[in-house]
Structure formats: C-alpha cells, structure tokens
Write a protein that holds these residues in place. Sequence first.
Motif, PDB file in Angstrom:
ATOM      1  N   UNK A 116      52.282-147.068  28.158  1.00 49.55           N
ATOM      2  CA  UNK A 116      51.595-146.504  29.321  1.00 49.55           C
ATOM      3  C   UNK A 116      50.193-147.080  29.492  1.00 49.55           C
ATOM      4  N   UNK A 117      49.918-147.596  30.682  1.00 48.56           N
ATOM      5  CA  UNK A 117      48.576-148.053  31.006  1.00 48.56           C
ATOM      6  C   UNK A 117      47.735-146.902  31.553  1.00 48.56           C
ATOM      7  N   UNK A 118      48.406-145.953  32.205  1.00 45.18           N
ATOM      8  CA  UNK A 118      47.695-144.810  32.768  1.00 45.18           C
ATOM      9  C   UNK A 118      48.600-143.602  32.709  1.00 45.18           C
ATOM     10  N   UNK A 119      48.079-142.501  32.253  1.00 44.10           N
ATOM     11  CA  UNK A 119      48.867-141.273  32.177  1.00 44.10           C
ATOM     12  C   UNK A 119      47.995-140.118  32.659  1.00 44.10           C
ATOM     13  N   UNK A 120      48.566-139.271  33.488  1.00 43.51           N
ATOM     14  CA  UNK A 120      47.816-138.169  34.089  1.00 43.51           C
ATOM     15  C   UNK A 120      48.546-136.859  33.831  1.00 43.51           C
ATOM     16  N   UNK A 121      47.827-135.870  33.325  1.00 44.60           N
ATOM     17  CA  UNK A 121      48.361-134.522  33.166  1.00 44.60           C
ATOM     18  C   UNK A 121      47.625-133.615  34.147  1.00 44.60           C
ATOM     19  N   UNK A 122      48.381-132.921  35.010  1.00 49.66           N
ATOM     20  CA  UNK A 122      47.731-132.039  35.972  1.00 49.66           C
ATOM     21  C   UNK A 122      48.314-130.628  35.866  1.00 49.66           C
ATOM     22  N   UNK A 123      47.656-129.707  36.547  1.00 48.91           N
ATOM     23  CA  UNK A 123      48.036-128.299  36.464  1.00 48.91           C
ATOM     24  C   UNK A 123      49.410-128.037  37.076  1.00 48.91           C
ATOM     25  N   UNK A 124      49.847-128.893  37.984  1.00 51.86           N
ATOM     26  CA  UNK A 124      51.138-128.696  38.652  1.00 51.86           C
ATOM     27  C   UNK A 124      52.325-129.094  37.765  1.00 51.86           C
ATOM     28  N   UNK A 126      54.022-128.952  34.116  1.00 40.51           N
ATOM     29  CA  UNK A 126      53.998-128.292  32.818  1.00 40.51           C
ATOM     30  C   UNK A 126      54.192-129.333  31.716  1.00 40.51           C
ATOM     31  N   UNK A 127      53.239-129.397  30.823  1.00 44.89           N
ATOM     32  CA  UNK A 127      53.289-130.366  29.732  1.00 44.89           C
ATOM     33  C   UNK A 127      53.099-129.650  28.405  1.00 44.89           C
ATOM     34  N   UNK A 128      53.954-129.973  27.457  1.00 45.34           N
ATOM     35  CA  UNK A 128      53.815-129.426  26.117  1.00 45.34           C
ATOM     36  C   UNK A 128      53.114-130.440  25.227  1.00 45.34           C
ATOM     37  N   UNK A 129      52.198-129.938  24.393  1.00 45.56           N
ATOM     38  CA  UNK A 129      51.444-130.798  23.493  1.00 45.56           C
ATOM     39  C   UNK A 129      51.656-130.346  22.051  1.00 45.56           C
ATOM     40  N   UNK A 130      51.482-131.259  21.139  1.00 43.31           N
ATOM     41  CA  UNK A 130      51.593-130.914  19.731  1.00 43.31           C
ATOM     42  C   UNK A 130      51.443-132.137  18.851  1.00 43.31           C
ATOM     43  N   UNK A 131      51.526-131.912  17.564  1.00 47.97           N
ATOM     44  CA  UNK A 131      51.429-133.006  16.602  1.00 47.97           C
ATOM     45  C   UNK A 131      52.807-133.639  16.412  1.00 47.97           C
ATOM     46  N   UNK A 132      52.869-134.954  16.246  1.00 50.31           N
ATOM     47  CA  UNK A 132      54.164-135.587  15.982  1.00 50.31           C
ATOM     48  C   UNK A 132      54.723-135.153  14.635  1.00 50.31           C
ATOM     49  N   UNK A 133      56.022-134.984  14.582  1.00 52.45           N
ATOM     50  CA  UNK A 133      56.658-134.599  13.321  1.00 52.45           C
ATOM     51  C   UNK A 133      56.732-135.803  12.380  1.00 52.45           C
ATOM     52  N   UNK A 160      48.075-137.312  19.628  1.00 54.97           N
ATOM     53  CA  UNK A 160      48.631-136.088  20.193  1.00 54.97           C
ATOM     54  C   UNK A 160      49.937-136.439  20.892  1.00 54.97           C
ATOM     55  N   UNK A 161      50.958-135.608  20.699  1.00 57.50           N
ATOM     56  CA  UNK A 161      52.233-135.801  21.390  1.00 57.50           C
ATOM     57  C   UNK A 161      52.223-135.000  22.683  1.00 57.50           C
ATOM     58  N   UNK A 170      55.381-138.867  24.963  1.00 53.60           N
ATOM     59  CA  UNK A 170      54.317-139.858  24.955  1.00 53.60           C
ATOM     60  C   UNK A 170      53.494-139.660  23.686  1.00 53.60           C
ATOM     61  N   UNK A 171      53.315-140.725  22.931  1.00 44.45           N
ATOM     62  CA  UNK A 171      52.434-140.681  21.771  1.00 44.45           C
ATOM     63  C   UNK A 171      51.061-141.140  22.246  1.00 44.45           C
ATOM     64  N   UNK A 172      50.133-140.194  22.325  1.00 48.90           N
ATOM     65  CA  UNK A 172      48.824-140.462  22.906  1.00 48.90           C
ATOM     66  C   UNK A 172      47.784-140.723  21.816  1.00 48.90           C
TER      67      UNK A 172
END
Length: 218
Positions: A116-124, A126-133, A160-161, A170-172
């Motif tokens: 990914x060159x650009x990634x956007x998370x917005x309020x519209x 729903x995105x889950x976040x967490x640590x990679x296993x 952050x996943x 996405x592995x950020x």
Amino acid sequence: MLQKHLLTKEEDRNQIWEEKFFKLFSESQISILSEEPQQGPDGWPYLMCATLNEDSDNIGIIENAQKVLHWLSTRGIGLVLNPMRTPYPDYVFSYGMIWSFRETGYFMRYENISIEKKIIFDAQTKTKFGAPTTEYLPTYVRQILKQFLLDQGVISPKILMASQDDKNYDLCFSLESFGHPPQTEHDGILEAIAWFLPPHYSLALISEKGLPPFGDLL
C-alpha cells in the motif's frame, strides 16, 4: 520430474506451472553450490542451489530441499535455484516465501499482492485494529526483520494490524517510528520490508495519529 518440469519455456510458465513446481521442488533433493550465501542483483542474500542432474556429476552438497528451507528460515536468507541458467535462474525465493512455506506449507497465496502506498481509515468504514499474531508474524521472523531495520537506523519499529472485513489484513508500520522519512522514500522502504514477508501480505507505512496504539515489532 522436477528437471523435466523445468524444461518448460519461460513464456509458458503460468500459475499452474508454478504451483506444480513448488510441490516438486519441496519434495526434491538439491545441490548446494556454495555454503556461503551470495548477494543477488537486488542486494539480498541468497543460497545458490541447483537441481540434481542424473546425466552428470552433481557439484556441491546434496540435501533435502525442506531441510535447506528450514535452515534458511532461521537466518533470513533467500534461495536461487539453478543460477547458472541463462538469461535468468529457474526460480528465486525471497525470504518471506521460505518462512511462509515453513509455517503454512505454501510459498505464496494467490490473493491480490499489495504494497500500500496510501491507506485511509475513516469513521464511515468499520476497521478492526490489533497486534499481529505469532502465526501471522512468527517471533524468529520478527527478530530477523528487527535486525535488518536496526541496521538501517530504525531503532524501535512499531506495527499495527488493520482489517475492514476480518478476511483481508494490512500490516501497518508506524511512520513516526521510522523517523518520518520523506514521501519519496516510502515505496523503497515498503519494498525492502516486503522481501522479508510472504508476497500476499499487504503492507502500509502510515502515521499513528488518530489510530489505536502501535506495538513494538519485537
């Protein structure tokens, strides 16, 4: 069987050919041409190996391919098969492909490959976040990647996943932990990290602002 399969012309080597090659290769014995890894044209370290030829003497140490792959997975080294073939070797395995095989039995998945060159998370959305296993990113892989980044001056890389559908991830990597490199360097940074990870992993370099806390790579 492997030698015969490799007679296929370059232009006829498609996904079906590749999947069969992976199976034949993983079940074969190979000759290690040099005990020391060599630097490839891309700058990464590779063990140079050759397929066994029944019609001539084989040079080098003969080993089971899976034993060689396991050894490489603990050292952050790729593999080049038949480097003497012209104009290109028969196959080049990145380090990410090698440890992927160790963990899952697959060198690669044929999902969309994305850096990914650009990634956007917005309020519209729903995105889950967490640590990679540890299944997604094993400890020994983190150690190897961490050492590479340390060598590049990244002292404390953070990750952050993120997932919007619980299927694709996405592995950020934290832009701040990389020292805010200029935009012109982002693609090169992600391409370098991608060599250490399976080809189907989606990677992003983003700011931590407005997101849940990032965790240490290791």
